[in-house]
Enzyme design. Sequence first.
Site, PDB file in Angstrom:
ATOM      1  N   GLU A  31       3.218   3.768  -1.558  1.00  0.00           N
ATOM      2  CA  GLU A  31       2.410   2.561  -1.695  1.00  0.00           C
ATOM      3  C   GLU A  31       1.059   2.723  -0.999  1.00  0.00           C
ATOM      4  O   GLU A  31       0.968   3.297   0.086  1.00  0.00           O
ATOM      5  CB  GLU A  31       3.147   1.374  -1.068  1.00  0.00           C
ATOM      6  N   CYS A  70      -0.851  -3.631  -6.450  1.00  0.00           N
ATOM      7  CA  CYS A  70       0.450  -3.144  -6.909  1.00  0.00           C
ATOM      8  C   CYS A  70       0.973  -3.793  -8.183  1.00  0.00           C
ATOM      9  O   CYS A  70       1.373  -3.081  -9.110  1.00  0.00           O
ATOM     10  CB  CYS A  70       1.477  -3.275  -5.789  1.00  0.00           C
ATOM     11  N   ASP A 243       0.579   4.241  -5.835  1.00  0.00           N
ATOM     12  CA  ASP A 243       0.429   3.179  -6.842  1.00  0.00           C
ATOM     13  C   ASP A 243      -0.988   2.618  -6.944  1.00  0.00           C
ATOM     14  O   ASP A 243      -1.328   1.971  -7.923  1.00  0.00           O
ATOM     15  CB  ASP A 243       1.456   2.064  -6.633  1.00  0.00           C
ATOM     16  N   HIS A 244      -1.820   2.844  -5.939  1.00  0.00           N
ATOM     17  CA  HIS A 244      -3.249   2.498  -5.963  1.00  0.00           C
ATOM     18  C   HIS A 244      -3.833   2.984  -4.653  1.00  0.00           C
ATOM     19  O   HIS A 244      -3.155   3.644  -3.864  1.00  0.00           O
ATOM     20  CB  HIS A 244      -3.486   1.000  -6.173  1.00  0.00           C
TER      21      HIS A 244
END
Length: 529
Positions: A31, A70, A243-244
Amino acid sequence: MLRYFLLIVFGVFSTALAAESRPNILWISLEDISPDLGCYGDEQALTPNIDGLAKQGARFTRAFTHAGVCAPSRSGLITGMHPTTIGTHYMRCKGVPPAHVKCFTEYLRGAGYYCTNDNKTDYNFDAPLTAWDDNRAGAHWRNRPDKDQPFFSVINLVSTHESQIRLGEKQQAARREKLAESERHDPAKMVLPPYYPDTPIVRRDLANYYDNLTFTDKRVGEILKQLDEDGLADKTVVFFWGDHGRGLPRGKRWVYDSGIRVPLVIRWPGKIEPASVREDLVCFLDFAPTLLALAGIERPQHLQGQVFLGPEKAKEREYVFAARDRMDETLDIIRSVRDKRFKYIRNYRPDLPYAQDIAYMNEMPTMQEWRRLAAADKLVFPQTIFFQPTKPIEELYDTDKDPHEVNNLADKPEFAAELIRLRAAHEKWRKETGDLGLIPEAVLNEERRPGGKWSVTAAPRIGFAGNKATIACETVGASIAYTHGELKQMGKPLWKLYTGAIEVPTGAKLKTKACRLGYRDSEIVEGSP
């Protein structure tokens, strides 16, 4: 007369390869991280296990998500479609995708893959029962009933999340105790982006971020070791990704590269050359069609990405696109398009400042420090940009010369050709993908849930011919799950995806439920031969 629809969409499974030729696929996702890893040349990073994976496979230098946060990011991952197309572009909304949109894992399940997710979903719609064989904390390929069955397993590691940077000092100290002295990051030695004020608080947050990366890298090593222990490393395609971007201000939530550029490392023994580097543009929408291609499954035509691995690899894409819409309680509309060098940003609400208040974001000490110094008029360029009262309508950046995207070239005559080209690409993308961003969220919600009332998937109907059961549902786009007494996993019912007539043991009770994305699930219907 009611009309019932079988799941003809799963006819795509007819082209699936023989089980023995299909690779296992493992996703390890982190994450809120940018490519802040040793294998990407970051000298601050201590990530030996991820770096080792990169030496065994390919490191992608231009991998991007379509959203810097997310839920919209993961919504596009699981469907292979832009959230701005299917109406899941708002942070933590409850979207109602069009009827033809599925979680791509259903195609894998229908082709015989065992699909597990440990355990974050966050798709901006509730994960349907039909998406995963096992969707919970601890879900793992090791739990599949048939050890020869190919698997797709996702393991989401949350210890790098934004919230973990701002843990209380006692909690953070306890985590640092699990790192060797040589693995801990000294705040005084951190290299800060130029848009941050240089203070001890900001340095501490960045050091915590890197400590969390090192801490999580150890868990990545444990997962890879499990593959080795099971004798599966040579039979499994491993994807490692974030995820980013960084879970720090002006990273996460934004369409700058700090928010949408992600690490992507893929190991595919015998297919990907070790220690190779891929510089082509790859976006998250490409993941779904690529996995289906690896599994030998024909791709549904509605998918908006393209295959970037294997014999069906498509021509390199020219652009990647991204969007920012409502973030928690704060409205905005921003779009971006990027080629290998230039980034174009269109602000559809230029009247709004960058630094709007978002309660969750404001919990970060760096954000508090930045706001404090802005209020005291103690910031210098480019730290001041984020606190301008309005935004320019257009932004243009040369990411080669200006990787932090602080020098806006949109009004520079010498870059007019790039501006016009990327602006046109943006407008074409908006039209072709049916970007819903300019429709107010309340209007979209009313169209899909008039009066705020949720639609409910129709109860499935079971028909028996001897021990053969067929199941149908009148809700267009519905998927069907079923179980019976002999289908169990770890002592609990194992719900399977219905793709055609099934054999039900004599005396067994068949249970079935129908699901459609954005709808409430049907009631459970039971029947016996």
